[in-house]
Design a protein around this motif. Structure first.
Motif, PDB file in Angstrom:
ATOM      1  N   PRO A 111       0.837  -1.206   0.000  1.00 10.04           N
ATOM      2  CA  PRO A 111       0.000   0.000   0.000  1.00 10.04           C
ATOM      3  C   PRO A 111       0.868   1.252   0.000  1.00 10.04           C
ATOM      4  O   PRO A 111       1.925   1.279   0.640  1.00 10.04           O
ATOM      5  N   PRO A 112       0.446   2.307  -0.697  1.00 10.42           N
ATOM      6  CA  PRO A 112       1.264   3.524  -0.829  1.00 10.42           C
ATOM      7  C   PRO A 112       1.196   4.403   0.416  1.00 10.42           C
ATOM      8  O   PRO A 112       0.512   5.423   0.443  1.00 10.42           O
ATOM      9  N   LEU A 113       1.913   4.001   1.450  1.00 12.96           N
ATOM     10  CA  LEU A 113       1.956   4.753   2.698  1.00 12.96           C
ATOM     11  C   LEU A 113       3.333   5.405   2.841  1.00 12.96           C
ATOM     12  O   LEU A 113       4.334   4.869   2.350  1.00 12.96           O
ATOM     13  N   PRO A 114       3.415   6.543   3.520  1.00  8.67           N
ATOM     14  CA  PRO A 114       4.724   7.204   3.671  1.00  8.67           C
ATOM     15  C   PRO A 114       5.783   6.285   4.289  1.00  8.67           C
ATOM     16  O   PRO A 114       6.929   6.254   3.828  1.00  8.67           O
ATOM     17  N   ALA A 115       5.398   5.529   5.310  1.00  7.58           N
ATOM     18  CA  ALA A 115       6.382   4.671   5.983  1.00  7.58           C
ATOM     19  C   ALA A 115       6.869   3.557   5.061  1.00  7.58           C
ATOM     20  O   ALA A 115       8.068   3.257   5.013  1.00  7.58           O
ATOM     21  N   THR A 116       5.934   2.928   4.321  1.00  5.28           N
ATOM     22  CA  THR A 116       6.355   1.851   3.424  1.00  5.28           C
ATOM     23  C   THR A 116       7.199   2.408   2.289  1.00  5.28           C
ATOM     24  O   THR A 116       8.169   1.782   1.851  1.00  5.28           O
ATOM     25  N   ALA A 152      -3.814 -19.832   1.106  1.00  5.67           N
ATOM     26  CA  ALA A 152      -5.259 -19.788   0.891  1.00  5.67           C
ATOM     27  C   ALA A 152      -5.576 -19.215  -0.490  1.00  5.67           C
ATOM     28  O   ALA A 152      -6.472 -19.706  -1.196  1.00  5.67           O
ATOM     29  N   LEU A 153      -4.848 -18.179  -0.881  1.00  2.00           N
ATOM     30  CA  LEU A 153      -5.050 -17.591  -2.204  1.00  2.00           C
ATOM     31  C   LEU A 153      -4.744 -18.601  -3.296  1.00  2.00           C
ATOM     32  O   LEU A 153      -5.484 -18.706  -4.290  1.00  2.00           O
ATOM     33  N   ASN A 168     -13.447 -13.953  -3.115  1.00  2.00           N
ATOM     34  CA  ASN A 168     -12.572 -14.291  -1.994  1.00  2.00           C
ATOM     35  C   ASN A 168     -11.100 -14.063  -2.349  1.00  2.00           C
ATOM     36  O   ASN A 168     -10.311 -13.596  -1.523  1.00  2.00           O
ATOM     37  N   ALA A 169     -10.738 -14.414  -3.590  1.00  2.00           N
ATOM     38  CA  ALA A 169      -9.350 -14.229  -4.015  1.00  2.00           C
ATOM     39  C   ALA A 169      -8.969 -12.754  -4.001  1.00  2.00           C
ATOM     40  O   ALA A 169      -7.877 -12.383  -3.561  1.00  2.00           O
ATOM     41  N   GLU A 170      -9.863 -11.890  -4.468  1.00  2.00           N
ATOM     42  CA  GLU A 170      -9.584 -10.460  -4.458  1.00  2.00           C
ATOM     43  C   GLU A 170      -9.435  -9.945  -3.029  1.00  2.00           C
ATOM     44  O   GLU A 170      -8.575  -9.109  -2.733  1.00  2.00           O
ATOM     45  N   LEU A 171     -10.288 -10.443  -2.139  1.00  2.00           N
ATOM     46  CA  LEU A 171     -10.193 -10.032  -0.741  1.00  2.00           C
ATOM     47  C   LEU A 171      -8.878 -10.505  -0.125  1.00  2.00           C
ATOM     48  O   LEU A 171      -8.250  -9.786   0.658  1.00  2.00           O
ATOM     49  N   THR A 172      -8.465 -11.713  -0.490  1.00  2.00           N
ATOM     50  CA  THR A 172      -7.203 -12.237   0.049  1.00  2.00           C
ATOM     51  C   THR A 172      -6.024 -11.441  -0.484  1.00  2.00           C
ATOM     52  O   THR A 172      -5.065 -11.159   0.254  1.00  2.00           O
ATOM     53  N   ARG A 173      -6.058 -11.060  -1.763  1.00  2.00           N
ATOM     54  CA  ARG A 173      -4.993 -10.212  -2.307  1.00  2.00           C
ATOM     55  C   ARG A 173      -4.925  -8.881  -1.549  1.00  2.00           C
ATOM     56  O   ARG A 173      -3.839  -8.389  -1.216  1.00  2.00           O
ATOM     57  N   ALA A 174      -6.102  -8.304  -1.302  1.00  2.00           N
ATOM     58  CA  ALA A 174      -6.138  -7.034  -0.568  1.00  2.00           C
ATOM     59  C   ALA A 174      -5.585  -7.199   0.841  1.00  2.00           C
ATOM     60  O   ALA A 174      -4.857  -6.332   1.343  1.00  2.00           O
ATOM     61  N   LEU A 175      -5.911  -8.331   1.466  1.00  2.00           N
ATOM     62  CA  LEU A 175      -5.408  -8.590   2.812  1.00  2.00           C
ATOM     63  C   LEU A 175      -3.893  -8.750   2.797  1.00  2.00           C
ATOM     64  O   LEU A 175      -3.184  -8.231   3.677  1.00  2.00           O
ATOM     65  N   LEU A 176      -3.371  -9.445   1.796  1.00  2.00           N
ATOM     66  CA  LEU A 176      -1.925  -9.615   1.694  1.00  2.00           C
ATOM     67  C   LEU A 176      -1.225  -8.267   1.521  1.00  2.00           C
ATOM     68  O   LEU A 176      -0.152  -8.043   2.096  1.00  2.00           O
ATOM     69  N   LEU A 179      -1.214  -6.697   4.969  1.00  2.00           N
ATOM     70  CA  LEU A 179      -0.293  -7.396   5.870  1.00  2.00           C
ATOM     71  C   LEU A 179       1.148  -7.051   5.533  1.00  2.00           C
ATOM     72  O   LEU A 179       1.981  -6.876   6.430  1.00  2.00           O
ATOM     73  N   LEU A 180       1.459  -6.953   4.237  1.00  2.00           N
ATOM     74  CA  LEU A 180       2.810  -6.556   3.841  1.00  2.00           C
ATOM     75  C   LEU A 180       3.082  -5.123   4.273  1.00  2.00           C
ATOM     76  O   LEU A 180       4.174  -4.809   4.766  1.00  2.00           O
ATOM     77  N   GLY A 181       2.091  -4.256   4.118  1.00  2.00           N
ATOM     78  CA  GLY A 181       2.265  -2.882   4.569  1.00  2.00           C
ATOM     79  C   GLY A 181       2.565  -2.812   6.056  1.00  2.00           C
ATOM     80  O   GLY A 181       3.446  -2.059   6.495  1.00  2.00           O
ATOM     81  N   ALA A 182       1.840  -3.614   6.848  1.00  2.35           N
ATOM     82  CA  ALA A 182       2.082  -3.630   8.290  1.00  2.35           C
ATOM     83  C   ALA A 182       3.490  -4.133   8.613  1.00  2.35           C
ATOM     84  O   ALA A 182       4.171  -3.609   9.507  1.00  2.35           O
TER      85      ALA A 182
END
Length: 308
Positions: A111-116, A152-153, A168-176, A179-182
């Motif tokens: 995700p395009p966040l300043p910290a990432t 799961a994806l 579900n696959a799109e939701l899992t991609r969004a979750l990934l 999670l990577l951003g975190a």
């Protein structure tokens, strides 16, 4: 991953073999070893994507841009696009027996966040860290959750279900992505190994802008005054920003970047030493030789011989 060879370094472009149409792959070090042929695994490789690896067990030694990094439980490695690595190996020269999770991802997947952004674009940031137990536990939970979601994806992608599975696959991609951003934000919170904080230092924006400009121009100028003028600040302001972010001056960072490129060209091409010097802006081969010896502690010819 797609491999295309140049002399002895292999360029590897991002290509998810699971065909999940996503910008991330999560796999174990054992899975990577099984994928690579032995002759390929022992050669240096240059990635065009990010690679984050958390070592959970075992021992080995990785090499990134001619610097060795011992790998053991708690080691966190972050390779950025363009860096040259040798995968962790053991005393026998074969790939190490590591319990490790790898995250391979494109620069535009998080995700395009300043910290990432600052972690991903933080040129000159640490390649390796050794996490204390509390931090290791947090990172281990994070990569384990990402591994679970990635599996799961992959399962959803191969299922026979129609629209619900696609949703579900799109939701899992969004979750990934989140999670990577975190995970990257966790990396941003870690102190720099030199004691300098990774983020929120005075002049961070100037420093990052300088590193981006340096990547484009290191072969044409090593002048701090030139870089300061391009950034619209004084040489003193630029140097203060670099010292606050890394503990090294703008001149030291500039010379180190030129020396790194020289090492890459000496080790991974057959270009004559004089040609490499001219490529990096040295009109006289003797001046290049003196510069390289000052920065690395050995003449260009000796360095090339050692690497070969």
């Amino acid at each position: 991953m797609v491999k295309s060879g140049q002399r002895d370094v292999i360029d590897i472009a991002y290509d998810n073999p699971d065909r999940l149409h996503t910008g991330i792959e999560v796999l174990t070090f054992d899975a990577l070893k099984q994928r690579l042929k032995g002759s390929v695994a022992r050669r240096p490789s240059r990635l065009d994507f990010h690679q984050v690896m958390l070592v959970r067990g075992g021992e080995g030694t990785a090499m990134v841009d001619f610097v060795t990094h011992p790998c053991a439980r708690g080691t966190l490695l972050h390779l950025r696009p363009g860096q040259v690595q040798r995968l962790p190996s053991g005393p026998n020269g074969h790939l190490a027996d590591l319990d490790a999770i790898l995250l391979l991802f494109t620069a535009d997947f998080p995700p395009p966040l300043p910290a990432t952004h600052e972690v991903l674009d933080g040129l000159g940031g640490p390649v390796a860290r050794h996490l204390p137990p509390d931090e290791f536990d947090a990172f281990n939970r994070a990569v384990t959750e990402m591994d679970t979601e990635y599996r799961a994806l992959r399962d959803e992608q191969t299922s026979d279900a129609a629209a619900p599975a696609d949703t579900n696959a799109e939701l899992t991609r969004a979750l990934l992505r989140q999670l990577l951003g975190a995970l990257l934000i966790r990396m941003a919170r870690l102190a720099h190994p030199t004691g300098h904080p990774a983020l929120a230092t005075p002049g961070t924006e100037i420093y990052l802008a300088f590193r981006r400009e340096l990547e484009h121009s290191f072969a044409t100028t090593r002048s701090v005054e030139d870089y300061a003028a391009r950034l619209g600040c004084s040489p003193r302001t630029l140097t203060r920003a670099c010292l606050a972010a890394t503990g090294r001056s703008a001149k030291q960072l500039t010379d180190a970047r030129v020396a790194l490129q020289a090492q890459r060209l000496l080790a991974h091409t057959d270009l004559p030493v004089a040609t490499i010097g001219r490529t990096l802006g040295f009109t006289e081969a003797t001046n290049f030789g003196k510069f390289f010896a000052r920065e690395t502690g050995r003449p260009p010819g000796d360095f090339r011989h050692t690497q070969r």
